[in-house]
Enzyme design. Structure first.
Site, PDB file in Angstrom:
ATOM      1  N   SER A 113       0.858  -1.185   0.000  1.00 24.09           N
ATOM      2  CA  SER A 113       0.000   0.000   0.000  1.00 24.09           C
ATOM      3  C   SER A 113       0.895   1.236   0.000  1.00 24.09           C
ATOM      4  O   SER A 113       2.094   1.160   0.293  1.00 24.09           O
ATOM      5  CB  SER A 113      -0.886   0.010   1.252  1.00 24.09           C
ATOM      6  N   ASP A 150      -0.806  -1.593  -4.141  1.00 24.29           N
ATOM      7  CA  ASP A 150      -2.179  -1.848  -3.704  1.00 24.29           C
ATOM      8  C   ASP A 150      -2.917  -0.526  -3.509  1.00 24.29           C
ATOM      9  O   ASP A 150      -2.430   0.362  -2.802  1.00 24.29           O
ATOM     10  CB  ASP A 150      -2.146  -2.649  -2.387  1.00 24.29           C
ATOM     11  N   GLY A 179     -10.223  -5.008   6.527  1.00 28.76           N
ATOM     12  CA  GLY A 179     -10.240  -5.195   7.980  1.00 28.76           C
ATOM     13  C   GLY A 179     -11.113  -6.365   8.386  1.00 28.76           C
ATOM     14  O   GLY A 179     -11.477  -7.217   7.572  1.00 28.76           O
ATOM     15  N   HIS A 217     -10.853  -8.147  -2.837  1.00 34.33           N
ATOM     16  CA  HIS A 217     -10.143  -7.470  -1.746  1.00 34.33           C
ATOM     17  C   HIS A 217     -10.808  -7.838  -0.422  1.00 34.33           C
ATOM     18  O   HIS A 217     -11.927  -8.313  -0.386  1.00 34.33           O
ATOM     19  CB  HIS A 217     -10.197  -5.949  -1.942  1.00 34.33           C
ATOM     20  N   ASN A 263      -6.874 -10.820  -1.896  1.00 34.83           N
ATOM     21  CA  ASN A 263      -5.955 -10.026  -1.086  1.00 34.83           C
ATOM     22  C   ASN A 263      -6.096 -10.326   0.402  1.00 34.83           C
ATOM     23  O   ASN A 263      -7.219 -10.380   0.929  1.00 34.83           O
ATOM     24  CB  ASN A 263      -6.213  -8.538  -1.313  1.00 34.83           C
ATOM     25  N   VAL A 264      -4.950 -10.497   1.065  1.00 33.65           N
ATOM     26  CA  VAL A 264      -4.925 -10.765   2.502  1.00 33.65           C
ATOM     27  C   VAL A 264      -3.903  -9.842   3.155  1.00 33.65           C
ATOM     28  O   VAL A 264      -2.756  -9.783   2.720  1.00 33.65           O
ATOM     29  CB  VAL A 264      -4.549 -12.239   2.800  1.00 33.65           C
ATOM     30  N   ASN A 265      -4.320  -9.133   4.182  1.00 32.36           N
ATOM     31  CA  ASN A 265      -3.403  -8.271   4.937  1.00 32.36           C
ATOM     32  C   ASN A 265      -3.700  -8.347   6.424  1.00 32.36           C
ATOM     33  O   ASN A 265      -2.844  -8.717   7.224  1.00 32.36           O
ATOM     34  CB  ASN A 265      -3.512  -6.817   4.436  1.00 32.36           C
TER      35      ASN A 265
END
Length: 287
Positions: free
Chosen positions: A49, A84, A178, A207, A229-231
């Site tokens: 990001s 990202d 989140g 996402h 997407n994984v964060n």
């Protein structure tokens, strides 16, 4: 060697699996994700990001670190370094820094402006051999100060963007960044199906992969999602493992305060999270 995400996502689309994008925040994150991808022989996308890029002192630093790490660790699987939720200005910075893939998030612009800016970036990325992700609709929640209201994508607008020649499309289908609230109604598969009809073979991106139930993940993949997407989940597992280490007093034993020891449990936890996701997404052994 970094590669464009285009080929790996086309293979994923055809093979009915998804490639994970795992966001990196520092050296430990990057190392853990790369080693896990190599162990499982899975293609992988490293997401950065704009906030994380700034934290790591800039996109040139990130690019140099990732390229050197791939070489030093002997990574042989396909790796894409991807911006990202990039701003228009951020995309150009990452092109200059040597990223192999970028996402231009023009979802907050009127559709015609989103189209115009995306068209310009499509041309540049094609010249550079980079892959480009675009977004229509809004991903709910907040990530690095980017707040989305979670509007579902308009299939007609998705087609306008897809027709420009982007390599992948993020379409809002009720997903959020989140942790998901208990009253979250779930993914809008009806919208996903309409988007798929509108854009044809375009690999789709989901996402906010943290916390979506496994059955929904698998259904999304069956409907054309080729990148997830994984964060947040990596952040949570890292924090929990680090907290456990400190609460057990291990940082006070011998040289347990050494960052290499202090951060090791968190780094291992990230590996486990990435492994679980790659197995769920079906990318293991697909390198």
């Amino acid at each position: 060697m970094l590669v464009s995400a285009k080929e790996m996502l086309e293979k994923a689309r055809d093979g009915k699996y998804a490639v994970g994008q795992f966001n990196i925040n520092n050296l430990e994150w990057t190392k853990s994700i790369l080693l896990t991808a190599e162990e499982l022989k899975s293609p992988v996308i490293l997401g950065v990001s704009e906030g994380a890029g700034k934290y790591m002192t800039g996109f040139k630093t990130v690019s140099a670190m990732v390229k050197a790490m791939i070489e030093e660790l002997g990574i042989t699987v396909p790796v894409a370094l991807h911006l990202d939720h990039g701003t228009y200005e951020g995309c150009y910075k990452c092109i200059e820094a040597g990223f192999s893939s970028i996402m231009f998030d023009g979802s907050h612009y009127p559709i015609e402006e989103n189209v115009e800016k995306t068209r310009e970036l499509v041309k540049i990325c094609a010249e550079k051999g980079m892959s480009l992700e675009a977004e229509v609709g809004s991903i709910g929640g907040e990530e690095d100060g980017v707040v989305g209201m979670g509007e579902c994508a308009d299939p007609a607008e998705c087609k306008k963007i897809a027709d420009l020649g982007v390599d992948m499309l993020a379409a809002g289908i009720g997903n959020i960044h989140g942790q998901y609230p208990e009253n979250w109604p779930g993914l809008r598969f009806d919208v996903l199906e309409e988007v798929k009809k509108a854009v044809g073979d375009m690999p789709l991106v989901l996402h906010g992969g943290t916390g979506i139930p496994e059955d929904m993940i698998k259904k999304a993949i069956s409907l054309g999602v080729a990148k997830i997407n994984v964060n947040t989940e990596c952040q949570l597992s890292f924090a929990a493992a680090t907290r456990k280490y400190i609460e057990a007093g291990k940082d006070l034993q011998g040289k347990g305060f050494d960052p290499r020891k202090l951060l090791a449990p968190g780094a291992e936890a990230i590996k486990e999270t990435v492994k679980e996701k790659m197995e769920l997404f079906g990318s293991v052994g697909k390198a």
